[in-house]
Design an enzyme around this catalytic site. Structure first.
Site, mmCIF file in Angstrom:
data_model
loop_
_atom_site.group_PDB
_atom_site.id
_atom_site.type_symbol
_atom_site.label_atom_id
_atom_site.label_comp_id
_atom_site.label_asym_id
_atom_site.label_seq_id
_atom_site.Cartn_x
_atom_site.Cartn_y
_atom_site.Cartn_z
ATOM 1 N N GLU A 1 0.839 -1.205 0.000
ATOM 2 C CA GLU A 1 0.000 0.000 0.000
ATOM 3 C C GLU A 1 0.872 1.252 0.000
ATOM 4 O O GLU A 1 0.592 2.204 -0.716
ATOM 5 C CB GLU A 1 -0.930 -0.024 1.221
ATOM 6 N N ARG B 1 -7.662 2.648 14.114
ATOM 7 C CA ARG B 1 -8.624 1.563 13.837
ATOM 8 C C ARG B 1 -8.625 0.549 14.980
ATOM 9 O O ARG B 1 -9.662 0.023 15.359
ATOM 10 C CB ARG B 1 -8.343 0.893 12.497
ATOM 11 N N GLU C 1 -11.208 -7.825 4.627
ATOM 12 C CA GLU C 1 -10.602 -7.867 5.952
ATOM 13 C C GLU C 1 -11.462 -8.513 7.045
ATOM 14 O O GLU C 1 -10.937 -9.153 7.947
ATOM 15 C CB GLU C 1 -10.238 -6.433 6.380
#
Ligand SMILES: Cc1cc2nc3c(=O)[nH]c(=O)nc-3n(C[C@H](O)[C@H](O)[C@H](O)COP(=O)(O)OP(=O)(O)OC[C@H]3O[C@@H](n4cnc5c(N)ncnc54)[C@H](O)[C@@H]3O)c2cc1C
Ligand code: FES
Ligand code: FES
Length: 1370
Positions: A840, A918, A1306
């Protein structure tokens, strides 16, 4: 045997040698020029354009490079076919043979082979990088089998192949059709021979009639994916209709007739390669070159040369020397030539066990068992017995067995003198044996065992399959009946993995000889063993307490096993109690079975259909191209990195003269050469492209070298000498907390209610405090980082092809470091061989590095990282430390959570703050907690920057929650499932960050799972099993999950797409998302097909490119199908609206006609679509908002069994259920669930990162020890649950995403924690046996070490004290 002549004789003999080397590749004759002795087979194959064979690791550990080798065996007068790892096979080792690569098996133009066909149809490929390797392993098995193989043989042949995407179940299903259950399928008659209405189900391999009803949207079959369609092998050419089998490549007749010649060839740097055909020639060579390495499988030497950088000048391939290949059955035993391959040995042992009296073959059986878990098939096919012995590795699996079984080694010197050495006396020190430099091992003699003589093998590794041992052993005892006693006449006890060499426990052995075989002997022997085998505290390899306890456990198992063999014998005073038999029962694995249960809710022509991945056919044939497969232009260069070797240091000087004089060198560049800005970073600019003054981790890039070949570039980079002044390094979260080493501005807080008041008010009956430690995880995408950069117009523009999840980041980085506008830089990505978050942001660094020499030299530059470098420098999943304080009532209702979370970010911020956030969002998992306070900190440490990985911190947050849930259950004496249920959130619940739950499907999911796994019964059965088995325990667990969908940074929730309709009615789509195996392109194409009401085959998705769709967010956060699907739909709707006036006027018979008519009317048939995720946003200043568009809910059940004496475990069953709304493509979604679950299982139970920190002083400071598949174990096929059932919740459309679907990538990952908590449940049962009912911490991953050491008993007690916690890099 004549003795050696002299030096001149060798030179004279030189006349006999030949340099004429040939090879057949896919039926084509190739002349191998001299000078290539340094090349491996894979390098050669890829150089001649056969790029279907992939380089995943270069160390024999992944199987991506598997090819089939065939040769004619003159002895048996048969062609022999076997799979090998092309990355370890030296090119000349296959001289005179036929190599078949995936390209030679089948292709799209001339027809897919049935194996390829079945693989594609069964959804066996996702990213596809591992696929050619699997196809070739299976192909070699089929070609080498006279009858259809069994399911067991199929799974065995795949032991050396790793897949990081699929979870293996579909691969097994794809191949199962070739097993004995339906061997007709391999022939073209199969589909014809089936009765009408019958179909071959790849799940069962049997004909069935459960295909979907035509026109029906609801799939009636439990095994939906596998049975979804008729099995129709397209084993015929799409061009001429001829059958495939007519084209199966035959063994070249030329090779049948050809006489083998002794070879004398050379390679780079003066390397000499010999292949003698006679022992005499070999001995003479050994005299002339005493330091020469003898090669058989090259599975040791290859690793030494590649990874340990050992340089050998002379290599002698001894595979064709007849005396070294004998396998001779004698009256008193078996003679085994030193060059005999392990597969051959295994076959011989199996035959002998069937043919000879059982008393004689106890050793043979032990070898068979040990060889079962010895490497993968590809390695065993080439690796030799002699190579294993002479390497004298301290963890050799066979050497302790040779020692135990009284084997003798026959050694010959260069004069032809032969001597015998006892295996027990042969090993002298670390990789040192009792052999002079002019001696070689000729053969091994293994004596038959006698009546009452028993030999047994032991091995415990991180992963059962294809892994090196942590500790292994070979034990033998020879008993004699004397009246009512059983006296030990002789014994051997040999261990590996406990010292620098395989050693005998000689004091113990001496003690037991002459004694009666009783429990008193056992108890005394165990005491002596403790002093006999001593492992030093700082011993390399670590895990000292575990290794010590294994030595005792193995001996205990041996005692019970022998006693059990003697059960019923009149001399045995005590028989083995039935509850103790669990210590000796061998592990048996049934073939994986699974069901996939879902509804098919179709929307238009394609959405909702379980379509096969659009690239599947390209992947199974090896035609799918990845970045490194891009052909290199003649002036192209290869790049290699100059890297820091210190975790924290000031660079004092750099001497690059060595590099400059290195062969093939073209240029070297450092920070001062960067044309633009050397400072980079994906969020904040806190990194340097090339470290200029100070390095902050091992592996930090300091410079880049370019050279003519990859090997030359690496050689030059290694020749750069750097002087450092070392500085103190922070090497753990604890270090960071102590030193207050945090990344700037990263302290985050979330609050709900008032935790302090709750704790003080008496609302909580019990308050607990504890810590959760969890290690990191390597992405281990099968395709390493790779970028290919070139300039156009004299450097005015820069283009690149990159393996990345974020082409836009590559464009931005390259523009930034070169000082160019982004409009002049283009990045394209066709597909990537797995990403999982690892590509990423970190991939952009490598593209930017390669762009500097490319730009400055105006030449194309390719950079592809070797696996070890990739793992060492590109960052992993963050390790986390959670400190919790939880208050709850006596019923188990949670009242308050006070939590501190720390993640180990490494030396730059990268995405670590978003990952921490998160984790904070998910740290209540699915539980309603009235009072919450969370503090999060991002730790700066001297490691490479850790980065995104599937789940992006969510799993870490949830794992902390499930830890304290489990602890509450223990404190209250209830089941964790009960505690979970009474704390569940529901419709309308408000999270601690202020988001209201809407359309919450947690309860229906949970209830359905409870019924489908029959949880209460499963628990009861586990309890009964545990009562009856002292040394094996079973555990069960059910765990829920809730995963928030959206990027938590609002601006990233935007997506663009470009759709063109052509006049032939086909549609070209490009969008900002990257296809990395997750099936994004397939789903998006389905959206376009349904939008235009055309078949899926009319839609093509081209590569992702920054010049087609600008400013795309990385493909991440599971949201890509939602976002790009919606953006494409937007574009399609625009075009449809423009077509509408024409369409409504006429009745067109096809979309092509309509498109042509629109063209005639000058209608724009191209549109840009755009989507922004609505109604989201979060304000960290107030800690409240709606960060997620919606949640994906799921739950899983797992049942495991552990061996409490060794820590070995397996998952007996896993049931996973997920709410995916109306799935866009249920087959792809099931693949994502299975893959995520198995990857999660790796994180929680197998994969341990070991860094050079205070816990691992035997590793150089700051270095990564686990940097390859040899030391880092991702799950293999053997780790898949025996029963693996996946279902999708029915009847709950999602109103918040495209076509009522939900995101999938995910969310299922965390559900593997059901395995972790089932393991903990089993450990609790084991501890209860010794009176330990108190709660205990279990850090993740729950490796055999952690499992075994938590099962407190008499074999751990001598080595650990209270509060012992196995070491972990956090
Ligand atoms: C992926 C992988 C997995 C592995 N798994 C295991 C495992 O589970 N258990 C285990 O024990 N090992 C394992 N190994 C190690 C290795 O495969 C074995 O040791 C193998 O048997 C070596 O045989 P070889 O023919 O490939 O050796 P080579 O590399 O060809 O040779 C090894 C050494 O032996 C010497 N040698 C070979 N023959 C003779 C001879 N006749 N006389 C004198 N010297 C000789 C050579 O000079 C050389 O130094 C693994 C290796 C890899 C790469
Ligand atoms: S690349 Fe050969 S085994 Fe991994
Ligand atoms: S499909 Fe196997 S690694 Fe990606």
């Amino acid at each position: 045997m004549g003795s050696l002549k002299n030096e001149e004789k060798i030179e004279l003999m030189g006349e006999e040698w030949t340099e004429e080397a040939i090879l057949y590749v896919n039926g084509v004759r190739k002349v191998l020029p001299d000078g290539l002795a340094h090349l491996t087979l894979i390098e050669y194959l890829r150089d001649i354009g056969l790029t279907g064979t992939k380089l995943g690791c270069g160390e024999g550990g992944c199987g991506a490079c598997t090819v089939m080798v065939s040769h004619y065996d003159k002895k048996s007068k048969k062609c022999v076919h076997y799979a090998v790892n092309a990355c370890l096979a030296p090119l000349y080792s296959v001289e005179g043979m036929h190599v078949i690569t995936v390209e030679g098996v089948g292709n799209r133009k001339h027809g897919l082979h049935p194996i390829q066909e079945s693989f594609a149809r069964a959804h066996g490929s996702q990213c596809g990088f591992c696929t050619p390797g699997f196809i070739m392993s299976m192909y070699a098995l089929l070609r080498s089998s006279q009858t259809a193989p069994t399911e067991e043989q199929i799974e065995e042949c795949l032991a050396g192949n790793l897949c990081r995407c699929t979870g293996y179940r579909p691969i097994v299903d794809a191949f199962r059709v070739f097993s004995k259950t339906n061997d007709a399928v391999y022939t073209n008659m199969s589909s014809l021979s089936l009765k009408e209405g019958e179909f071959v189900c790849p799940s069962t391999g049997k004909p069935c009639s459960c295909r979907p009803e035509i026109g029906s949207n609801v799939h009636p079959c439990k095994e939906g994916v596998a049975c979804g369609r008729t099995y129709e092998p397209v084993s015929y050419s799409e061009i001429d209709g001829s059958t495939y089998t007519e084209k199966e490549l035959i063994f070249p007749p030329d090779l049948l007739l050809r006489k083998l010649n002794p070879l004398k060839l050379s390679g780079f740097g003066g390397l000499k390669w010999y292949r003698p055909l006679e022992l005499q020639h070999l001995l003479e060579l050994k005299l002339k070159y005493p330091d020469a390495k003898l090669l058989v499988g090259n599975s040791e030497v290859g690793i030494e040369m590649r990874l340990k950088r050992m340089q050998y000048q002379v290599l002698i391939s001894v595979t064709h020397v007849p005396e070294l290949n004998v396998l001779s059955v004698k009256d008193d035993g078996l003679e085994i030539g030193a060059a005999v391959r392990l597969t051959e040995l295994l076959k011989t042992f199996r035959k002998l066990v069937n043919e000879r009296p059982a008393d004689e073959t106890s050793s043979c059986k032990a070898f068979i068992e040990q060889l079962k878990w010895f490497a993968g098939t590809q390695i065993k096919n080439v690796a030799s017995v002699g190579g294993n012995i002479c390497t004298a590795s301290p963890i050799s699996d066979l050497n302790p067995l040779w020692m135990a079984s009284r084997a003798k080694f026959q050694i010959i010197d260069s004069k032809g003198n032969i001597r015998m050495a006892l295996a027990e006396d042969f090993f002298l020190g670390y990789r040192k044996v009792n052999m002079a430099s002019d001696e070689i091992l000729l053969s091994i003699f293994l004596p038959w065992t006698r009546r009452f003589e028993f030999v047994k093998e032991f091995k415990q590794a991180h992963r059962r399959e294809d892994d090196i041992a942590i500790v292994n052993a070979g034990m033998r005892v020879y008993l004699e009946e004397k009246g009512v006693e059983l006296i030990v006449l002789d014994a051997s006890i040999a261990y590996g993995g406990v010292a620098p060499l395989s050693i005998s426990a000689s004091k113990t052995k001496e003690f037991i000889i002459g004694k009666n075989w009783t429990h008193e002997l056992l108890q005394s022997a165990l005491k002596i063993l403790q002093t006999d085998i001593v492992i030093k505290e700082d011993a390399p390899g670590g895990m000292v307490e575990f290794r010590r306890s294994l030595t005792l456990s193995f001996f205990f198992k041996f005692f019970l096993w022998v006693s059990h063999q003697m059960d019923g014998n009149k001399s045995v005073r005590e028989s083995v109690p039935s509850t103790h038999l669990s210590a000796v029962q061998p592990f048996h694995r049934p073939s994986v079975i699974g069901s996939q249960d879902y509804d098919i809710i179709k929307h238009g022509t394609s959405v909702g259909s379980p379509e096969v991945h659009l690239s599947a056919k390209l992947q199974v044939t090896g035609e799918a191209e990845y970045t490194d497969d891009t052909p290199m232009p003649s002036h192209g260069l290869h790049a290699a990195l100059v890297m820091s070797r210190k975790p924290h240091a000031r660079i004092l000087s750099i001497d690059d003269s060595g590099a400059r004089s290195s062969p093939g060198f073209v240029g070297i560049y450092f920070s001062e050469d960067v044309p633009g800005d050397n400072t980079i970073g994906p969020v904040v600019y806190d990194e340097e492209l090339f470290a200029s003054e100070v390095v902050t981790c091992v592996g930090q890039v300091i410079g880049v070298v370019v050279a003519d070949t990859h090997e030359n570039a690496k050689l030059a980079a290694r020749s750069v000498h750097i002087e450092y002044e070392e500085l103190p390094a922070i090497l753990s979260i604890r270090d960071a907390i102590e030193a207050k080493s945090f990344h700037p501005n990263t302290e985050k807080r979330l609050n709900k209610g008032d935790v302090d008041i709750c704790f003080q008010s008496g609302q909580c009956d019990i308050i607990i405090e504890g810590e959760v430690h969890m290690g990191g995880q390597e992405h281990f995408y099968l395709e390493p980082h790779s970028s290919f950069v070139w300039t156009l117009d004299g450097g005015n523009e820069v283009h690149m092809i990159s393996s990345t999840q974020a082409p836009q980041k590559h464009q931005k980085y390259v523009a930034h470091v070169l000082g160019l506008p982004m409009s002049k830089v283009v990045c394209k990505t066709k597909r990537i061989g797995g990403g999982f978050g690892g590509k990423e942001t970190r991939s952009a660094l490598f593209a930017a590095v390669a762009s500097v020499p490319s730009y400055l030299l105006n030449r194309p530059v390719k950079i592809t990282l070797d696996r070890d470098i990739d793992m060492m420098i590109s960052g992993q999943r963050h390790s986390f430390l959670g400190k919790y304080k939880v208050g709850f009532t006596n019923e188990g209702k949670v009242m308050a959570l006070d939590l501190e979370i720390y993640n180990n970010a490494g030396n730059s911020l990268d995405l670590s703050l978003a990952i921490l956030e998160r984790a904070m969002f998910h740290s209540h998992n699915v539980y309603e907690i009235p009072n919450v306070r969370i503090l999060g900190r991002v730790c700066f440490t001297n490691y490479p920057s850790h980065t995104a990985f599937r789940g992006f911190g969510g799993p870490q947050g949830m794992l902390i929650a499930e830890n304290w849930i489990q602890r509450i259950a223990v404190e209250l004496g209830k089941s964790p499932e009960e505690i979970r249920e009474i704390n569940f959130q529901g419709e309308g619940s408000i999270t601690h960050y202020g988001q209201k739950l809407e359309f919450c499907t947690l309860a229906p999911l949970w209830n359905e799972l409870k019924v489908s796994c029959d949880f209460l019964n499963a628990r009861k059965e586990a309890e009964i099993f545990n009562l009856n088995n002292r040394w094996k325990k079973r555990g069960v667990a059910m765990v829920p999950t809730k995963f928030g969908i959206s990027f938590t940074l609002k601006l990233m929730n935007q997506a663009g797409a470009l759709v063109h309709v052509y006049t032939d009615g086909t549609v070209l789509v490009t969008h900002g998302g990257v296809e990395m195996g997750q099936g994004l392109h397939t789903k998006v194409a389905q959206v376009a097909a349904s939008a235009f009401n055309i078949p899926l085959s009319s839609v093509f998705i081209s590569e992702t490119s920054t010049d087609k769709v600008p400013n795309a967010s990385p493909t991440a956060a599971s949201a890509s199908s939602d976002m790009y699907g919606a953006a494409v739909l937007d574009a399609c709707e625009q075009i449809k609206a423009r077509m509408e006036p024409i369409a409504s006027k006429n009745n067109f018979s096809s979309f092509a006609e309509l498109a042509s008519a629109c063209y005639v009317e000058r209608i724009d048939l191209s549109a840009h679509g755009f989507y922004i995720t609505p109604e989201i946003g979060f304000d960290w200043n107030v800690g409240k908002g709606t960060p997620f568009r919606y949640f994906t809910y799921g739950a899983a059940f797992a049942e495991v069994e552990i061996d409490t004496l060794t820590g070995d475990f397996h998952t007996r069953a896993a049931n996973v259920i997920l709410d995916l709304g109306y799935s866009l493509n249920p087959a792809i979604d099931v693949g994502q669930i299975e893959g995520a679950f198995i990857q999660g299982l790796g994180w929680l139970a197998l994969e341990e990162m070991k860094w050079g920190d205070a816990a691992h002083k035997w590793i150089p400071s700051g270095h990564l020890y686990t940097c390859g598949p040899g030391s880092y174990k991702i799950p293999s096929l053997n780790d898949v649950p025996f029963k693996f059932n996946v279902s999708l919740l029915k009847g709950h459309p999602n109103v918040k995403a495209i076509h009522s679907s939900k995101a999938v990538g995910e969310p299922p990952f965390f559900l593997a924690s059901s395995v972790f908590f089932a393991i903990k449940d089993a450990i609790m049962a084991a501890r209860a046996e010794t009176g330990h009912s108190e709660w205990f911490p279990l850090d993740s991953p729950a490796t055999p070490e952690r499992i075994r050491m938590a099962c407190l008993d008499e074999f751990t007690a001598p080595f650990i004290s209270d509060g012992y916690r196995p070491k972990l890099s956090v």
